[in-house]
Write a protein that holds these residues in place. Structure first.
Motif, PDB file in Angstrom:
ATOM      1  N   GLY A  21       0.786  -1.221   0.000  1.00 13.40           N
ATOM      2  CA  GLY A  21       0.000   0.000   0.000  1.00 13.40           C
ATOM      3  C   GLY A  21       0.820   1.274   0.000  1.00 13.40           C
ATOM      4  O   GLY A  21       0.258   2.376   0.112  1.00 13.40           O
ATOM      5  N   SER A  22       2.148   1.161  -0.108  1.00 13.14           N
ATOM      6  CA  SER A  22       2.999   2.360  -0.123  1.00 13.14           C
ATOM      7  C   SER A  22       2.695   3.214  -1.352  1.00 13.14           C
ATOM      8  O   SER A  22       2.645   2.707  -2.480  1.00 13.14           O
ATOM      9  CB  SER A  22       4.478   1.967  -0.129  1.00 13.14           C
ATOM     10  N   THR A  23       2.497   4.491  -1.117  1.00  9.85           N
ATOM     11  CA  THR A  23       2.201   5.411  -2.216  1.00  9.85           C
ATOM     12  C   THR A  23       3.486   6.022  -2.759  1.00  9.85           C
ATOM     13  O   THR A  23       4.561   5.884  -2.176  1.00  9.85           O
ATOM     14  CB  THR A  23       1.281   6.539  -1.721  1.00  9.85           C
ATOM     15  N   GLN A  24       3.340   6.719  -3.882  1.00 10.12           N
ATOM     16  CA  GLN A  24       4.507   7.403  -4.435  1.00 10.12           C
ATOM     17  C   GLN A  24       5.015   8.474  -3.486  1.00 10.12           C
ATOM     18  O   GLN A  24       6.219   8.728  -3.388  1.00 10.12           O
ATOM     19  CB  GLN A  24       4.155   8.033  -5.785  1.00 10.12           C
ATOM     20  N   GLY A  25       4.081   9.079  -2.748  1.00 11.65           N
ATOM     21  CA  GLY A  25       4.499  10.064  -1.752  1.00 11.65           C
ATOM     22  C   GLY A  25       5.342   9.429  -0.672  1.00 11.65           C
ATOM     23  O   GLY A  25       6.334  10.022  -0.201  1.00 11.65           O
ATOM     24  N   ASP A  26       4.989   8.209  -0.251  1.00 12.38           N
ATOM     25  CA  ASP A  26       5.800   7.480   0.739  1.00 12.38           C
ATOM     26  C   ASP A  26       7.194   7.201   0.192  1.00 12.38           C
ATOM     27  O   ASP A  26       8.209   7.391   0.887  1.00 12.38           O
ATOM     28  CB  ASP A  26       5.120   6.158   1.112  1.00 12.38           C
ATOM     29  N   ILE A  27       7.224   6.745  -1.051  1.00 13.90           N
ATOM     30  CA  ILE A  27       8.520   6.424  -1.671  1.00 13.90           C
ATOM     31  C   ILE A  27       9.377   7.681  -1.820  1.00 13.90           C
ATOM     32  O   ILE A  27      10.593   7.649  -1.583  1.00 13.90           O
ATOM     33  CB  ILE A  27       8.294   5.749  -3.038  1.00 13.90           C
ATOM     34  N   ASP A  28       8.755   8.793  -2.194  1.00 18.35           N
ATOM     35  CA  ASP A  28       9.505  10.054  -2.308  1.00 18.35           C
ATOM     36  C   ASP A  28      10.094  10.453  -0.958  1.00 18.35           C
ATOM     37  O   ASP A  28      11.222  10.962  -0.883  1.00 18.35           O
ATOM     38  CB  ASP A  28       8.583  11.160  -2.828  1.00 18.35           C
ATOM     39  N   GLY A  29       9.340  10.233   0.111  1.00 19.58           N
ATOM     40  CA  GLY A  29       9.857  10.533   1.444  1.00 19.58           C
ATOM     41  C   GLY A  29      11.047   9.657   1.788  1.00 19.58           C
ATOM     42  O   GLY A  29      12.049  10.125   2.372  1.00 19.58           O
ATOM     43  N   PHE A  30      10.967   8.365   1.419  1.00 22.84           N
ATOM     44  CA  PHE A  30      12.103   7.461   1.640  1.00 22.84           C
ATOM     45  C   PHE A  30      13.324   7.901   0.825  1.00 22.84           C
ATOM     46  O   PHE A  30      14.471   7.802   1.288  1.00 22.84           O
ATOM     47  CB  PHE A  30      11.711   6.029   1.253  1.00 22.84           C
ATOM     48  N   MET A  31      13.056   8.385  -0.380  1.00 22.79           N
ATOM     49  CA  MET A  31      14.160   8.861  -1.218  1.00 22.79           C
ATOM     50  C   MET A  31      14.859  10.062  -0.587  1.00 22.79           C
ATOM     51  O   MET A  31      16.093  10.167  -0.624  1.00 22.79           O
ATOM     52  CB  MET A  31      13.627   9.232  -2.602  1.00 22.79           C
ATOM     53  N   ASN A  32      14.083  10.958  -0.010  1.00 25.22           N
ATOM     54  CA  ASN A  32      14.679  12.105   0.681  1.00 25.22           C
ATOM     55  C   ASN A  32      15.537  11.645   1.855  1.00 25.22           C
ATOM     56  O   ASN A  32      16.616  12.198   2.120  1.00 25.22           O
ATOM     57  CB  ASN A  32      13.579  13.050   1.173  1.00 25.22           C
ATOM     58  N   THR A  33      15.057  10.629   2.579  1.00 21.68           N
ATOM     59  CA  THR A  33      15.827  10.076   3.695  1.00 21.68           C
ATOM     60  C   THR A  33      17.161   9.510   3.208  1.00 21.68           C
ATOM     61  O   THR A  33      18.217   9.736   3.830  1.00 21.68           O
ATOM     62  CB  THR A  33      15.017   8.960   4.391  1.00 21.68           C
ATOM     63  N   VAL A  34      17.109   8.789   2.103  1.00 24.92           N
ATOM     64  CA  VAL A  34      18.322   8.198   1.530  1.00 24.92           C
ATOM     65  C   VAL A  34      19.302   9.281   1.080  1.00 24.92           C
ATOM     66  O   VAL A  34      20.510   9.187   1.320  1.00 24.92           O
ATOM     67  CB  VAL A  34      17.946   7.271   0.355  1.00 24.92           C
ATOM     68  N   GLU A  35      18.793  10.309   0.419  1.00 25.91           N
ATOM     69  CA  GLU A  35      19.669  11.390  -0.056  1.00 25.91           C
ATOM     70  C   GLU A  35      20.343  12.112   1.109  1.00 25.91           C
ATOM     71  O   GLU A  35      21.519  12.471   1.038  1.00 25.91           O
ATOM     72  CB  GLU A  35      18.864  12.384  -0.902  1.00 25.91           C
ATOM     73  N   THR A  36      19.592  12.333   2.176  1.00 21.69           N
ATOM     74  CA  THR A  36      20.167  12.977   3.365  1.00 21.69           C
ATOM     75  C   THR A  36      21.271  12.115   3.958  1.00 21.69           C
ATOM     76  O   THR A  36      22.345  12.615   4.347  1.00 21.69           O
ATOM     77  CB  THR A  36      19.071  13.229   4.420  1.00 21.69           C
ATOM     78  N   ALA A  37      21.029  10.804   4.021  1.00 25.85           N
ATOM     79  CA  ALA A  37      22.031   9.887   4.561  1.00 25.85           C
ATOM     80  C   ALA A  37      23.286   9.865   3.685  1.00 25.85           C
ATOM     81  O   ALA A  37      24.416   9.870   4.194  1.00 25.85           O
ATOM     82  CB  ALA A  37      21.441   8.484   4.676  1.00 25.85           C
ATOM     83  N   LEU A  38      23.098   9.857   2.382  1.00 22.33           N
ATOM     84  CA  LEU A  38      24.249   9.860   1.472  1.00 22.33           C
ATOM     85  C   LEU A  38      25.077  11.124   1.627  1.00 22.33           C
ATOM     86  O   LEU A  38      26.317  11.081   1.593  1.00 22.33           O
ATOM     87  CB  LEU A  38      23.767   9.721   0.024  1.00 22.33           C
TER      88      LEU A  38
END
Length: 262
Positions: A165-182
């Motif tokens: 049930g993950s939405t694209q908005g959820d995935i975009d939020g995860f992507m932001n988390t990954v970019e911050t970590a990188l």
């Protein structure tokens, strides 16, 4: 009293210099040992950071794949979980000499220090210098609980979880988390790289200084050989005088014997 055989002033100066060089050599040995341990700690932490960057990039790639509507997000999440476990394993393995710079809570202080050089002061004393690394800012995790990392740079990455049930908005939020970590991992790598450069420069300087000291000792030994040569010349002169004295003494005995022959 001045003697042609013994230069007491030179002997005293030589003894003092030998003591200074012994103390300096001892300090250099401690610094060299510190270099090796410090460099190994930095190298271990840097290798872990590089590995973490690769793994987080893999998670990023999985999130990109999950953005496609036809993908099985739950299957992708299983792959993400394996990568998260690998991040924890990398952090746990990044330990050297009883210290782990990638898990800040495992250390007694939020700042780690390593030997990076030494300074010879005006009074000939030697002081060891250290460099610091901010664990609270650059550690991958703050703590481990049930072999799962939390806090630190990667704490938020460990919370990424995809469902059907993950939405694209959820995935975009995860992507932001990954970019911050990188971004944070890159900063940590830069800090560790600066430490490595500093240690290498000081290590090269210490090697050059050691060569200079060795050269100085060599000159000292050469000067000592000159003193021994002077002693040899003096002894050879004394030997010649002794031979002449013996010859004179023998001649005197022979002269007395001629009186009895008469």
């Amino acid at each position: 009293m001045t003697s042609i055989l013994t230069n007491t002033s030179a002997m005293s100066a030589l003894a003092t210099l030998r003591n200074i060089n012994t103390d300096l050599a001892s300090t250099q040995d401690r610094v060299s040992s510190g270099y090796r341990v410090g460099a190994a700690k930095v190298d271990t932490a840097y290798a872990a950071t590089e590995s973490a960057i690769d793994i987080v990039n893999e998670i990023k790639a999985k999130l990109v794949t999950a953005s496609e509507s036809s993908t099985d997000k739950e299957q992708i999440n299983l792959e993400v979980e394996k990568l998260q476990q690998q991040l924890t394993a990398v952090a746990q393995a990044a330990s050297f000499s009883g210290e782990n710079w990638q898990i800040s809570g495992s250390n007694t202080s939020t700042t780690a220090t390593v030997v990076d050089g030494f300074i010879r002061e005006d009074n000939s004393s030697v002081k060891i210098t250290t460099a610091s690394f901010n664990l609270s800012s650059y550690a991958m995790f703050e703590t481990l609980s049930s072999d799962v990392g939390s806090g630190g740079i990667l704490g938020a990455v460990m919370t990424i979880a995809l469902t059907s049930g993950s939405t694209q908005g959820d995935i975009d939020g995860f992507m932001n988390t990954v970019e911050t970590a990188l971004s944070s991992l890159t900063d940590a790598g830069a800090a560790l790289g600066a430490l490595t450069t500093r240690i290498d420069l000081q290590d090269n300087f210490a090697a050059s200084l050691s060569d200079a000291i060795e050269s100085g000792v060599s000159r000292l030994v050469d000067a000592d050989m000159e003193e021994e040569s002077a002693k040899l010349s003096a002894l050879q002169t004394q030997q010649q005088l002794a031979v002449q004295s013996l010859s004179i003494a023998n001649s005197s005995s022979q002269n007395i014997m001629t009186l009895f022959r008469g």
